[in-house]
Scaffold this motif. Structure first.
Motif, PDB file in Angstrom:
ATOM      1  N   SER A 180      -0.941  -5.139  -7.752  1.00 33.22           N
ATOM      2  CA  SER A 180      -0.013  -4.320  -6.749  1.00 33.22           C
ATOM      3  C   SER A 180       0.725  -3.445  -7.664  1.00 33.22           C
ATOM      4  CB  SER A 180       0.609  -4.994  -5.886  1.00 33.22           C
ATOM      5  OG  SER A 180       1.417  -4.319  -5.100  1.00 33.22           O
ATOM      6  N   ALA A 230      -8.310  -7.407  -5.049  1.00 31.69           N
ATOM      7  CA  ALA A 230      -7.732  -6.638  -3.803  1.00 31.69           C
ATOM      8  C   ALA A 230      -6.544  -5.990  -4.483  1.00 31.69           C
ATOM      9  CB  ALA A 230      -6.956  -7.837  -3.050  1.00 31.69           C
ATOM     10  N   MET A 232      -3.540  -2.660  -4.289  1.00 28.30           N
ATOM     11  CA  MET A 232      -2.701  -1.775  -3.536  1.00 28.30           C
ATOM     12  C   MET A 232      -1.842  -0.820  -4.495  1.00 28.30           C
ATOM     13  SD  MET A 232      -1.260  -4.821  -1.034  1.00 28.30           S
ATOM     14  CE  MET A 232      -0.419  -5.771  -2.240  1.00 28.30           C
ATOM     15  N   LEU A 257     -11.418  -4.117  -3.274  1.00 29.21           N
ATOM     16  CA  LEU A 257     -10.697  -3.658  -1.850  1.00 29.21           C
ATOM     17  C   LEU A 257      -9.402  -2.888  -2.418  1.00 29.21           C
ATOM     18  CD1 LEU A 257     -12.401  -5.979  -1.148  1.00 29.21           C
ATOM     19  CD2 LEU A 257     -10.805  -6.753   0.403  1.00 29.21           C
ATOM     20  N   TYR A 259      -5.939  -0.697  -0.915  1.00 27.81           N
ATOM     21  CA  TYR A 259      -5.122  -0.167   0.087  1.00 27.81           C
ATOM     22  C   TYR A 259      -4.355   0.846  -0.584  1.00 27.81           C
ATOM     23  CZ  TYR A 259      -0.935   0.231   3.244  1.00 27.81           C
ATOM     24  OH  TYR A 259      -0.028   0.669   3.806  1.00 27.81           O
ATOM     25  N   VAL A 297      -9.252  -0.355   2.772  1.00 26.93           N
ATOM     26  CA  VAL A 297      -8.150  -1.153   3.689  1.00 26.93           C
ATOM     27  C   VAL A 297      -7.386  -0.448   4.188  1.00 26.93           C
ATOM     28  CG1 VAL A 297      -6.868  -3.256   4.168  1.00 26.93           C
ATOM     29  CG2 VAL A 297      -8.864  -3.491   2.656  1.00 26.93           C
ATOM     30  N   TRP A 300      -2.146  -2.467   5.306  1.00 27.59           N
ATOM     31  CA  TRP A 300      -1.500  -3.526   4.586  1.00 27.59           C
ATOM     32  C   TRP A 300      -1.513  -4.999   5.030  1.00 27.59           C
ATOM     33  CZ3 TRP A 300       2.718  -6.686   4.688  1.00 27.59           C
ATOM     34  CH2 TRP A 300       3.055  -7.565   3.585  1.00 27.59           C
ATOM     35  N   MET A 303      -4.810  -6.898   4.208  1.00 31.71           N
ATOM     36  CA  MET A 303      -5.376  -6.855   3.143  1.00 31.71           C
ATOM     37  C   MET A 303      -5.818  -8.236   2.669  1.00 31.71           C
ATOM     38  SD  MET A 303      -6.217  -5.967  -0.013  1.00 31.71           S
ATOM     39  CE  MET A 303      -6.005  -4.223  -0.507  1.00 31.71           C
ATOM     40  N   THR A 306      -8.812  -9.716   4.707  1.00 34.03           N
ATOM     41  CA  THR A 306     -10.207  -8.899   4.433  1.00 34.03           C
ATOM     42  C   THR A 306     -10.461  -9.624   3.000  1.00 34.03           C
ATOM     43  OG1 THR A 306      -9.477  -6.980   5.499  1.00 34.03           O
ATOM     44  CG2 THR A 306     -11.216  -6.768   3.933  1.00 34.03           C
TER      45      THR A 306
END
Length: 722
Positions: A180, A230, A232, A257, A259, A297, A300, A303, A306
């Motif tokens: 992130s 994942a 972001m 993934l 976002y 995605v 948020w 996230m 998923t």
């Protein structure tokens, strides 16, 4: 918001396990700025690291002999060994000397918590961050930050972060690697560990003066404990590096993934062409994600759910989804969401239906969704038999089970039963917690199940399932396509400075270039006066169109310098005289090359085909339904160049009104191959002529046989010789 500035230079190489092992998986850690002051970053960091870290831990601060039970030294030089990782938790004016000192000592990597660098925009602070980047580049000592919250490695239980009370949080190891750019938002997701959702790592790059999001993705691709990544972020500095990292994740079968934040219209630039207006930065990211199999995605809040589903589900064994509920309302809700999201709900196979009919009351529904009714809750064996029947149905890749009200002891017993059942079937099961008692009895069992996936929203569940099915349907196709770099901007970038030196080609100049690359255009001649225009019209044949040809008048319709459907010499003469008067009256004194006399193209379906050079990702090729209302309708699709025929076909057929091409409602089919050909030729032009910034063909009129470019605009840099 973190800053993407601060890189010392373009860097194409991705860092991975070799370069970052000492930083992310250290055997020894030193915390500079360790303090006994309650609430200080140094104090929080030591408390967090001490929870489970088995490596050697040191504190550095000349004021103390020990901090929080950890031996403390006056400086890095005084430590009994060179640490793998140094955490810097000091005021920003003391950071650079410490980074220089760490590099001189041979430290493996540095994590800089301190803020107040490039993100504040101050020239001196930006210079200091650049200096840190230079040190990293010259010495190989990797740096995370500045302006970051740190990282967490669950494998070694190294919580190298200052986030308060992390040491009191449940520690759940898992196979989701979390990245992130926003440290605080990422930490919010990480707190899913309180529900026993496990992570392999949490990595936050902050300002990314050295290590960035792309490096972190690359690191996790090679991490054996990570199955799903994942991520972001707001943006990346270099799209080509993101493409390579994402491609590696695709090849390793580790779903990536993403976002994407910062998608507002505020950051979009003003462009001369329709292409530039509609193929903005977000379309560039979308095209990049599409090319590399990234799972996008949109919310948020979705996230974590998923990512958990992807980590547990594996590869789908079918293409349909089965929904089985004890409530008719929940079944209808699932059907609505599936239809809205284009998720197939095939009817149960005959054998499945026979099993259900034997146990479901007459007032239930043996269908998909299947309504078991509340009667099913009286017997867990009956309930489980129905779920198992759906899981064994060859039409279903996944079974979705809405879960209703929560109360003890029944829902706890049911949760344990379904969790055990999930471990005996070969299809993933999704529980949708339709209950505002979000952590009601039984929810903790579903959350912690190694096989079940728990959702607290029907829409998020169906969206995740759709993303999963789509990802694996596309993955094999993407892997068959070679990994190719996009057409890069000149010297790696097209930015404001290049835009200032760009030049717009007139329509006639633009079309000459298109013809050179095989794009069919209208028959036309450039006339230098009224008499020449009349002669050209006679030779081309009536009816004709007249336009002022000027690079300084890109939007001819709005400027009123087009005359259409002229049927004889008199009309052409009158129109030409009128256009000359309009051209002479413009206050900005445009350079006019002459009057462009064109054949009137036969009526057909109008498309637009274009290209824009993106600062991060290079050449974007765009196709959509065109005409004067193109920006209002916005039925367009974008891909990264280079685009081959198969990709061009997919691009065109992804348009909302694509059925028009193949003969919608008894209309004749249009020449799809001709449109594919133009898209590919525009892609070729973009790759071959790196100085072209924008191409806008609008309209390209498509017929049953062939098509023709009626208007065109090309923007190039001064370096491109045309």
């Amino acid at each position: 918001m973190s800053s993407l500035s601060g890189f010392v230079a373009d860097r194409q190489r991705l860092f991975g396990q070799k370069e970052m092992r000492r930083l992310i998986d250290p055997s020894s850690v030193a915390v500079v700025g360790a303090s006994d002051t309650p609430g200080s970053f140094g104090r929080h960091t030591l408390e967090n690291i001490r929870v489970g870290y088995q490596g050697r831990l040191y504190a550095v601060n000349p004021k103390y002999r020990s901090v929080a039970g950890v031996p403390c030294y006056a400086s890095l030089e005084d430590l009994p060994e060179v640490p793998d990782c140094v955490i810097v938790a000091v005021p920003n004016d003391a950071v650079l000397p410490l980074v220089e000192q760490a590099a001189m000592c041979g430290v493996g990597g540095v994590i800089v918590f301190s803020s107040g660098f490039a993100e504040v925009g101050d020239i001196e602070k930006v210079r200091i961050q650049h200096r840190m980047a230079t040190i990293a580049a010259e010495t190989g000592m990797r740096i995370i930050g500045p302006n970051c919250v740190g990282i967490v490695n669950s494998n070694s239980m190294a919580a190298l972060t200052f986030m308060p009370k992390f040491n009191e949080m449940c520690w759940a190891r898992g196979d989701i690697g979390l990245i992130s750019q926003s440290g605080a938002l990422g930490y919010c997701v990480l707190q899913g560990m309180e529900r026993w959702i496990g992570f392999s790592h949490y990595l936050s790059p902050g300002n990314s003066c050295d290590v960035d999001v792309c490096d972190m993705i690359n690191y996790l691709v090679d991490d054996e404990s990570t199955k799903v990544i994942a991520c972001m972020f707001e943006g990346v500095r270099d799209g080509a590096r993101l493409l390579r990292a994402a491609r590696r994740a695709l090849e390793a079968d580790k779903p990536l993934l993403i976002y994407k934040m910062a998608t507002s219209a505020i950051s979009r630039r003003t462009a001369l062409s329709h292409t530039g207006t509609m193929a903005g930065s977000e379309q560039a990211y979308a095209a990049a994600f599409e090319r590399t199999g990234v799972v996008v995605v949109d919310d948020w809040e979705a996230m974590l759910e998923t990512a958990v589903f992807f980590s547990k589900a594996g590869r789908p064994k079918a293409s349909g989804v089965g929904v089985i509920a004890s409530s008719g309302g929940a079944a209808v809700m699932a059907a609505d969401k599936a239809e809205n999201l284009n998720v197939p709900l095939p009817a149960p196979a005959p054998g499945t239906a026979d099993i259900l009919k034997a146990v479901i009351p007459d007032f239930g529904a043996v269908d998909n969704p299947c309504d078991l009714t509340a009667e099913s809750l009286k017997s867990l064996d009956l309930y489980g038999e129905c779920i198992r029947a759906f899981a064994n149905d060859p039409s279903y890749a996944v079974v979705v089970v809405p879960m209703m009200s929560a109360h003890r002891p029944a829902t706890v017993e049911r949760a344990r039963f379904i969790s055990q059942l999930a471990e005996t079937v070969n299809k993933p099961i999704c529980i949708v917690w339709i209950n505002e008692w979000l952590n009601g009895p039984g929810s903790e069992i579903y959350d912690s199940s190694p096989r079940l996936s728990m959702f607290r929203s029907m829409r998020r569940c169906i969206s995740a399932v759709r993303a999963w099915l789509t990802h694996y349907q596309r993955r094999d196709t993407l892997l068959r396509q070679p990994s190719r770099s996009p057409g890069r901007p000149p010297a790696g970038r097209i930015g404001p400075a290049h835009a200032a030196r760009s030049r717009t080609l007139s329509e006639s100049e633009s079309k000459r270039l298109l013809v050179a690359f095989g794009v069919p255009v209208t028959r036309e001649r450039l006339a230098d006066g009224v008499d020449a225009a009349v002669l050209a019209a006679t030779e081309i044949g009536f009816p004709v169109a007249l336009k002022l040809d000027s690079a300084d008048i890109p939007h001819k319709t709005e400027a009123g310098v087009i005359r259409l459907g002229l049927r004889d010499e008199a009309e052409v003469q009158s129109a030409a005289e009128a256009l000359q008067k309009i051209g002479a009256a413009f206050p900005h004194r445009p350079v006019i090359n002459g009057i462009l006399v064109q054949e009137m193209a036969k009526a057909g379906t109008e498309f637009m085909v274009g290209m824009r050079r993106d600062p991060q990702f290079g050449s974007l090729v765009l196709c959509g339904f065109g005409g004067v209302d193109v920006e209002l309708v916005r039925d367009v699709a974008v891909q990264l160049a280079p685009v081959d025929r198969e990709q061009a076909r997919d691009l065109i057929l992804s348009l909302k009104r694509a059925p028009i091409l193949t003969g919608y409602r008894n209309r004749p089919a249009l020449d799809l191959e001709a449109l594919i050909d133009v898209v590919c030729r525009v892609s070729d032009l973009a790759i071959d002529m790196q100085g072209i910034v924008e191409i806008d063909i609008n309209p390209f009129i498509l017929h049953e046989h062939g098509g023709v470019a009626v208007d065109a605009l090309i923007v190039s840099t001064d370096r491109e010789k045309i």
